[in-house]
Design an enzyme around this catalytic site. Sequence first.
Site, PDB file in Angstrom:
ATOM      1  N   ASP A  88      19.035 -64.648  15.359  1.00  0.00           N
ATOM      2  CA  ASP A  88      18.457 -64.502  16.695  1.00  0.00           C
ATOM      3  C   ASP A  88      17.417 -63.380  16.745  1.00  0.00           C
ATOM      4  O   ASP A  88      16.716 -63.225  17.738  1.00  0.00           O
ATOM      5  CB  ASP A  88      19.560 -64.210  17.721  1.00  0.00           C
ATOM      6  N   ASP A 109      14.820 -47.782  16.179  1.00  0.00           N
ATOM      7  CA  ASP A 109      14.707 -49.081  15.518  1.00  0.00           C
ATOM      8  C   ASP A 109      13.461 -49.855  15.911  1.00  0.00           C
ATOM      9  O   ASP A 109      12.844 -49.623  16.945  1.00  0.00           O
ATOM     10  CB  ASP A 109      15.945 -49.946  15.797  1.00  0.00           C
ATOM     11  N   ASP A 169      20.202 -40.768  25.772  1.00  0.00           N
ATOM     12  CA  ASP A 169      19.460 -41.179  24.581  1.00  0.00           C
ATOM     13  C   ASP A 169      18.082 -41.733  24.927  1.00  0.00           C
ATOM     14  O   ASP A 169      17.121 -41.535  24.175  1.00  0.00           O
ATOM     15  CB  ASP A 169      20.271 -42.215  23.801  1.00  0.00           C
ATOM     16  N   GLY A 170      17.974 -42.428  26.066  1.00  0.00           N
ATOM     17  CA  GLY A 170      16.669 -42.954  26.470  1.00  0.00           C
ATOM     18  C   GLY A 170      15.650 -41.847  26.677  1.00  0.00           C
ATOM     19  O   GLY A 170      14.473 -41.987  26.316  1.00  0.00           O
ATOM     20  N   THR A 179      23.639 -46.178  15.036  1.00  0.00           N
ATOM     21  CA  THR A 179      24.717 -46.264  16.025  1.00  0.00           C
ATOM     22  C   THR A 179      24.232 -46.853  17.344  1.00  0.00           C
ATOM     23  O   THR A 179      24.944 -46.778  18.353  1.00  0.00           O
ATOM     24  CB  THR A 179      25.323 -44.863  16.272  1.00  0.00           C
ATOM     25  N   LEU A 206      24.379 -51.047  15.384  1.00  0.00           N
ATOM     26  CA  LEU A 206      25.844 -51.037  15.365  1.00  0.00           C
ATOM     27  C   LEU A 206      26.411 -52.215  16.143  1.00  0.00           C
ATOM     28  O   LEU A 206      27.353 -52.879  15.697  1.00  0.00           O
ATOM     29  CB  LEU A 206      26.358 -49.717  15.945  1.00  0.00           C
ATOM     30  N   SER A 207      25.833 -52.506  17.303  1.00  0.00           N
ATOM     31  CA  SER A 207      26.338 -53.615  18.118  1.00  0.00           C
ATOM     32  C   SER A 207      26.103 -54.960  17.444  1.00  0.00           C
ATOM     33  O   SER A 207      26.806 -55.936  17.718  1.00  0.00           O
ATOM     34  CB  SER A 207      25.678 -53.602  19.504  1.00  0.00           C
ATOM     35  N   GLN A 223      11.572 -49.448  24.133  1.00  0.00           N
ATOM     36  CA  GLN A 223      10.709 -48.911  25.193  1.00  0.00           C
ATOM     37  C   GLN A 223       9.337 -49.562  25.250  1.00  0.00           C
ATOM     38  O   GLN A 223       8.642 -49.459  26.248  1.00  0.00           O
ATOM     39  CB  GLN A 223      10.529 -47.396  24.990  1.00  0.00           C
TER      40      GLN A 223
END
Length: 290
Positions: free
Chosen positions: A173, A144, A69-70, A184, A188-189, A243
């Site tokens: 935070d 994001d 994904d990166g 996702t 998601l996390s 990034q």
Amino acid sequence: MRLRCVGVMAKPGEQRAGDYVGRAQRRLAEAQVQLIADAKIAHLPPQIEVAAAESLADRADLLLVLGGDGSMLQAARLLRGRELPVMGVNFGSLGYLTEFAVNEFDAGLELLLRGQIAISRRLMLQAEIERSGARQACGTVLNDVVLHRLSLARMVEIECSVGGDFMTRYRCDGLIAATPTGSTAHNLSAGGPIIAPEMEAIAITPICPHTLGNRPVVLSGRAQIELRPAFNSEPLSLTLDGQRAVEIEPGQKVHVRAAAQRFLVVHPLGRNDFKVLRDKLHWGGEVAHG
């Protein structure tokens, strides 16, 4: 889609990439399609034409990305507003954005050359910083935009307005504005919702909210979002797709909206988004019949 030239990018340091680029070049040459590879890919065969990664989008009709994904996020950044189809082959771990596994590499190329592929148009976000009343574009993201504290993990206060109307003040935070594609990822996390990837929507998700009433919100893809850190806060960091980071001073504002361009993801015909979630998130259950 008329395919005349394919540009290839790869995950930095991926030792297998050179071999796969060679395989792709041989098959594409048979179909009279040119291949140009990022000059930074290791162990490239000598017959491969190379160029700087930044120039691939100017010359190619499609980007082939070997990585995770990166690497796909890096490709999105290098497109610089161009709507160029991107075919991802997963050399990473989860790989939500890479639609083809490594063992599907050759089969994926055949599907591409036969035109037996589909293209998913994904919403991207444009982030702008307002300083002294003037706005300055700072980046376009596929996943994001995250506003969070620069220093130790301490609570921040961020006011959120939508379309000029005050929505709420988050005590948390940090705050995430995510695309459906990015739903996702960090979203998601942090407890945010999963959004179908081709929807035109934006998720606003607080990171560790300090009040139970501060919950994730899903907004229209047409929403004009304004984020303003409290005047008494320390400088914050605005992180773009994980990034790039930009420092935000107290009193400055961050504007987030849908970008004009879309990110074009190549995938096999008949792909099922729910199967992707079952495979990547290890959802249980079998398909019921009868």
